[in-house]
Design a protein around this motif. Structure first.
Motif, PDB file in Angstrom:
ATOM      1  N   GLN A   1      -4.295  -4.646  53.443  1.00  0.00           N
ATOM      2  CA  GLN A   1      -5.331  -5.531  52.574  1.00  0.00           C
ATOM      3  C   GLN A   1      -5.540  -5.402  51.078  1.00  0.00           C
ATOM      4  N   LEU A   2      -4.954  -4.021  50.686  1.00  0.00           N
ATOM      5  CA  LEU A   2      -4.931  -3.678  49.253  1.00  0.00           C
ATOM      6  C   LEU A   2      -4.572  -4.844  48.460  1.00  0.00           C
ATOM      7  N   ARG A   3      -5.318  -5.289  47.320  1.00  0.00           N
ATOM      8  CA  ARG A   3      -4.746  -6.374  46.334  1.00  0.00           C
ATOM      9  C   ARG A   3      -4.476  -5.858  45.197  1.00  0.00           C
ATOM     10  N   VAL A   4      -4.627  -4.703  44.610  1.00  0.00           N
ATOM     11  CA  VAL A   4      -4.062  -3.822  43.443  1.00  0.00           C
ATOM     12  C   VAL A   4      -3.614  -2.568  43.769  1.00  0.00           C
ATOM     13  N   TYR A   5      -4.521  -1.712  44.196  1.00  0.00           N
ATOM     14  CA  TYR A   5      -3.959  -0.342  44.302  1.00  0.00           C
ATOM     15  C   TYR A   5      -2.859  -0.278  44.760  1.00  0.00           C
TER      16      TYR A   5
END
Length: 192
Positions: A156-160
Motif C-alpha cells: 500500500q506504500l504510495r511514496v516510500y
C-alpha cells in the motif's frame, strides 16, 4: 513471538520469557531497535521513557501538540515527526507516507506549518500507522510479525521505495533526497 521449548534459538533471539511447561515468549530483534530493561522504579520516570512524546494512536497526540512543539523550529518537518521526544513510533516509512497523505513537503521547516496542516498531519500519521498495523507491518527485507509472517503494508506504500515512479495522484515522477541519512521520497506537485 510465542514458541515452544523445542524451537531452536535463532540469530537475533535475545531473551526467552518462559510461561508454564511449553510456552515461551521469545524476543527477537534483528535491527536492535528494542531493549528489555528491569526496574523497580515507576516506569514513567525511567530515564529512557520520561521524555518521550505521546503515542500517536492515543488521544493526547493532536495537531495542537505538534504545532506547539514546532514553534520557531527550523528542522525539516520529516525529522521533527520522527523525533521520539515529539511523538513516538513514527519511523521513516510512515513519516514519508503520512507527509504525502497530508500534502506537506518533508523539507519544510516544522515551525512554518500551520495548526490546520498539523491537524491533518496528525490524522495522517494515525491513519498510516493504523493501516500498517492492520496489514501486519511493512516487510521490506526480513521483517516478520509475532506469528513469523511478513507484513503486507508495503503493498500500500504510495511514496516510500517508489523513487522515479509516477505519483499515484498526479502521475509526476516521485523525487528522493537524503535527510539524516534516510531515504525521503515525495511528490513535488502534491507536496509543494
Amino acid at each position: 513471538m510465542v514458541v515452544s521449548r523445542q524451537q531452536a534459538i535463532k540469530t537475533h533471539d535475545h531473551i526467552d520469557f518462559v510461561f508454564g511447561k511449553d510456552v515461551i515468549l521469545r524476543y527477537n530483534d534483528p535491527r536492535r531497535f528494542g531493549a528489555v530493561l528491569w526496574t523497580t522504579d515507576p516506569i514513567a520516570e525511567h530515564k529512557l521513557l520520561k521524555d518521550l512524546g505521546p503515542e500517536p494512536l492515543l488521544a493526547d497526540f493532536t495537531g495542537t501538540h505538534l504545532h506547539i512543539r514546532a514553534k520557531n523550529r527550523k528542522v525539516p518537518v520529516k525529522s521533527f515527526i520522527m523525533d521520539s521526544h515529539v511523538v513516538v513510533g513514527v519511523g521513516n516509512i510512515y513519516a514519508n507516507e503520512a507527509l504525502f497523505m497530508a500534502g506537506i513537503h518533508p523539507l519544510k521547516h516544522a515551525g512554518q506549518i500551520t495548526l490546520a496542516e498539523y491537524d491533518t498531519l496528525a490524522e495522517c500519521i494515525r491513519t498510516a500507522l493504523a493501516n500498517a498495523i492492520q496489514q501486519g507491518g511493512t516487510t521490506l527485507r526480513d521483517f516478520v510479525n509475532e506469528a513469523g509472517k511478513p507484513g503486507y503494508f508495503q503493498q500500500q506504500l504510495r511514496v516510500y521505495g517508489r523513487t522515479g515512479l509516477p505519483c499515484v495522484q498526479c502521475r509526476q515522477p516521485l523525487q528522493e533526497v537524503r535527510l539524516s541519512n534516510r531515504s525521503t521520497v515525495f511528490c513535488l506537485s502534491c507536496q509543494p
